[in-house]
Each structure stands twice: as structure tokens, then as C-alpha cells.
Write a protein that holds these residues in place. Sequence first.
Motif, PDB file in Angstrom:
ATOM      1  N   TYR A  17     -94.842 -12.228  -6.033  1.00 35.90           N
ATOM      2  CA  TYR A  17     -96.174 -11.616  -5.947  1.00 35.90           C
ATOM      3  C   TYR A  17     -96.334 -10.860  -4.634  1.00 35.90           C
ATOM      4  O   TYR A  17     -96.823  -9.719  -4.619  1.00 35.90           O
ATOM      5  CB  TYR A  17     -97.242 -12.705  -6.074  1.00 35.90           C
ATOM      6  N   LEU A  21     -96.996  -6.929  -4.178  1.00 37.02           N
ATOM      7  CA  LEU A  21     -98.252  -6.542  -3.538  1.00 37.02           C
ATOM      8  C   LEU A  21     -98.011  -5.596  -2.373  1.00 37.02           C
ATOM      9  O   LEU A  21     -98.763  -4.633  -2.178  1.00 37.02           O
ATOM     10  CB  LEU A  21     -98.978  -7.796  -3.051  1.00 37.02           C
ATOM     11  N   THR A  22     -96.970  -5.850  -1.588  1.00 32.45           N
ATOM     12  CA  THR A  22     -96.696  -5.037  -0.404  1.00 32.45           C
ATOM     13  C   THR A  22     -95.734  -3.896  -0.655  1.00 32.45           C
ATOM     14  O   THR A  22     -95.670  -2.949   0.120  1.00 32.45           O
ATOM     15  CB  THR A  22     -96.105  -5.904   0.725  1.00 32.45           C
ATOM     16  N   GLY A  28     -93.387  -8.556   2.221  1.00 34.12           N
ATOM     17  CA  GLY A  28     -93.829  -9.647   1.362  1.00 34.12           C
ATOM     18  C   GLY A  28     -93.405 -11.000   1.904  1.00 34.12           C
ATOM     19  O   GLY A  28     -94.204 -11.936   1.988  1.00 34.12           O
ATOM     20  N   HIS A  61    -103.754 -15.486   0.290  1.00 36.72           N
ATOM     21  CA  HIS A  61    -104.751 -14.415   0.288  1.00 36.72           C
ATOM     22  C   HIS A  61    -105.608 -14.434   1.536  1.00 36.72           C
ATOM     23  O   HIS A  61    -106.089 -13.379   1.978  1.00 36.72           O
ATOM     24  CB  HIS A  61    -105.612 -14.494  -0.982  1.00 36.72           C
ATOM     25  N   TRP A  64    -103.416 -12.616   3.908  1.00 37.76           N
ATOM     26  CA  TRP A  64    -103.400 -11.201   3.485  1.00 37.76           C
ATOM     27  C   TRP A  64    -104.685 -10.504   3.897  1.00 37.76           C
ATOM     28  O   TRP A  64    -104.662  -9.398   4.452  1.00 37.76           O
ATOM     29  CB  TRP A  64    -103.218 -11.148   1.974  1.00 37.76           C
ATOM     30  N   THR A  93    -102.857  -1.322  -1.082  1.00 34.38           N
ATOM     31  CA  THR A  93    -102.981  -2.026  -2.349  1.00 34.38           C
ATOM     32  C   THR A  93    -104.424  -2.491  -2.531  1.00 34.38           C
ATOM     33  O   THR A  93    -104.838  -3.470  -1.909  1.00 34.38           O
ATOM     34  CB  THR A  93    -102.029  -3.231  -2.404  1.00 34.38           C
ATOM     35  N   ARG A  97    -105.745  -3.634  -7.970  1.00 32.30           N
ATOM     36  CA  ARG A  97    -104.341  -3.915  -8.257  1.00 32.30           C
ATOM     37  C   ARG A  97    -103.997  -5.360  -7.954  1.00 32.30           C
ATOM     38  O   ARG A  97    -103.128  -5.942  -8.597  1.00 32.30           O
ATOM     39  CB  ARG A  97    -103.437  -2.956  -7.472  1.00 32.30           C
ATOM     40  N   GLN A  98    -104.658  -5.952  -6.984  1.00 33.44           N
ATOM     41  CA  GLN A  98    -104.454  -7.376  -6.740  1.00 33.44           C
ATOM     42  C   GLN A  98    -104.879  -8.174  -7.977  1.00 33.44           C
ATOM     43  O   GLN A  98    -104.180  -9.096  -8.408  1.00 33.44           O
ATOM     44  CB  GLN A  98    -105.252  -7.824  -5.521  1.00 33.44           C
ATOM     45  N   LEU A 101    -102.219  -7.691 -10.760  1.00 32.60           N
ATOM     46  CA  LEU A 101    -100.990  -8.433 -10.521  1.00 32.60           C
ATOM     47  C   LEU A 101    -101.195  -9.934 -10.714  1.00 32.60           C
ATOM     48  O   LEU A 101    -100.340 -10.620 -11.273  1.00 32.60           O
ATOM     49  CB  LEU A 101    -100.476  -8.163  -9.102  1.00 32.60           C
ATOM     50  N   GLN A 253     -96.910  -0.669 -10.338  1.00 37.03           N
ATOM     51  CA  GLN A 253     -96.876  -0.984  -8.918  1.00 37.03           C
ATOM     52  C   GLN A 253     -95.645  -0.389  -8.233  1.00 37.03           C
ATOM     53  O   GLN A 253     -95.734   0.102  -7.110  1.00 37.03           O
ATOM     54  CB  GLN A 253     -96.921  -2.504  -8.712  1.00 37.03           C
TER      55      GLN A 253
END
Length: 264
Positions: A17, A21-22, A28, A61, A64, A93, A97-98, A101, A253
Motif C-alpha cells: 500500500y 501510495l508514494t 513507501g 496514516h 503519512w 496523492t 486516490r487514498q 487504494l 496509480q
Amino acid sequence: MSLGQDLAPHLPFLRRYARALTGSQGHGDAFVRATLEAIVAAPGDFPRDVDPRLGLYRTFHAIWSSANIEEDPGAGSGADPESIAQARLARITPLSRQALLLTAMEGFTPEDAGYLIGAQPDEVERLVAEALAEIERQTRAEVLIIEDEPIIAMDIETIVRDLGHSVTGVAVTRDEAVAQAMARRPGLVLADIQLADDSSGIDAVRDILQEFQVPVIFITAFPERLLTGERPEPTFLITKPFQRSTVKAAIAQALFFDQATIPA
């Protein structure tokens, strides 16, 4: 069972993930390391009132979100370049999009995804719809599929075409994959790990990347073998058997980062 034992089975998937995400293994894995360091430093802060996987992603998160800040123009030479890079990636991102995903790739329910990103379930569904609408506007790409199982290859090809992309070819061996890539350079590669002649999709991709750069999504039934964080590994990874929504999210992505420009 200790907290470490509870979390260990979920770490490969958090890495998956985080990389999706990155858009990179390095960034990541850095966020995953920071997450584990935070848990070790303050185990009492770990949310024990939820499933361990949910608590792990919640802690991730929080890390993040702490990086998702505007760069201070007055920071000057005292700013950490890696921190600045991570903050820029966090801005790239978006929340939509989070949400996509978390639900499509990681399999969280809208309720659980809402818990992770601080939104109500109906807001998560709206964000996912927003992400899907954005995908519809995404630049089209030519895709090379490296897959030796005909039914799976046909399924992937259908998904790719449904997204509006074209397929340059379907290769079943390492040599075929490299030859097709050289004949018609794709804008994206989807590669199985184990191929028809016992050759490796990883080796095929390595050969292709020696000639030109292209985003790659690997497909495997054993993702934990490729998500150890100990060596160069895939940024984008789909687990067999896969859901169509998972493939769509991964393709979107991968192309999103390939086409995005990080501010200088």
C-alpha cells in the motif's frame, strides 16, 4: 500474543500500500519504517480497540498525514531534502486516490477506510467515485502483458481495454516479452512472476528496463515473497487471485505517477 506478532503478517501488505501510495519502493518503505518506529517508541498509543491490521494502517496514516504539509519557503538549507520530497509526494496523492487504494487494493470496507482517513463511509464512497472519474480522464497508454495463463491474460487484456488503453501484445516467456517490448515500446508493463518456460517475469522486466524506463505492475500469488523491504522490489504489486477493481486501481496509480510531475 505480542503486538509484534499481531502485526507481522500485515507488514508485507502495508508495504504494498505504501509503495502504491508514494509511487516508489524507497519512499513507501521509509513511511513503513517510520510507522514501526512510532509503534516501538510508544506502544501504549497503538489503537487496541480495533483489529491489529486496522490499527497498523491507522498509525501509518498518522505518519503519512504528518508529512502532508506545505513546504515552508523560509526553511532554507535547514530543511531535510528527504522530508521535503516525502511531503511533496504526500501532496501528489490526493485523498480520493487514498480511498480508492484502501478499498480496491487493500480490501477495506468504506467504514474501515473512513476510520483510516478520517471520513464518513458515504464520504469514502464519494471519494472513490471521484478517483474513478479522474481515471476516466487519464492519458491512455499502450500496455504489454506478460502472462502465461491464457484465461488470466484474457481477463487482464479486457480490463486494460475497458480502461481505454491499448495492448501491444501478450508474451508468455522472458524472450517473447523482451522482443515485444523492443518492437513496440509500451507505456506500461503488467508482468506475472512465473512464466511458461520456467523463466522469470522479474528477469524479463529487468531486461526491458535496461533498455528504457517504463512503469511496471507485477502479478503474483505470493506477494509476501516480494515485499520484504530487503532488496529492490516492485513498486506496484497485484495479488492472485485478483479483483478487477484491484487491477484498475493499480494501473491508474502506476500511470498517475509516471505522468505526474513533482514540483521542483
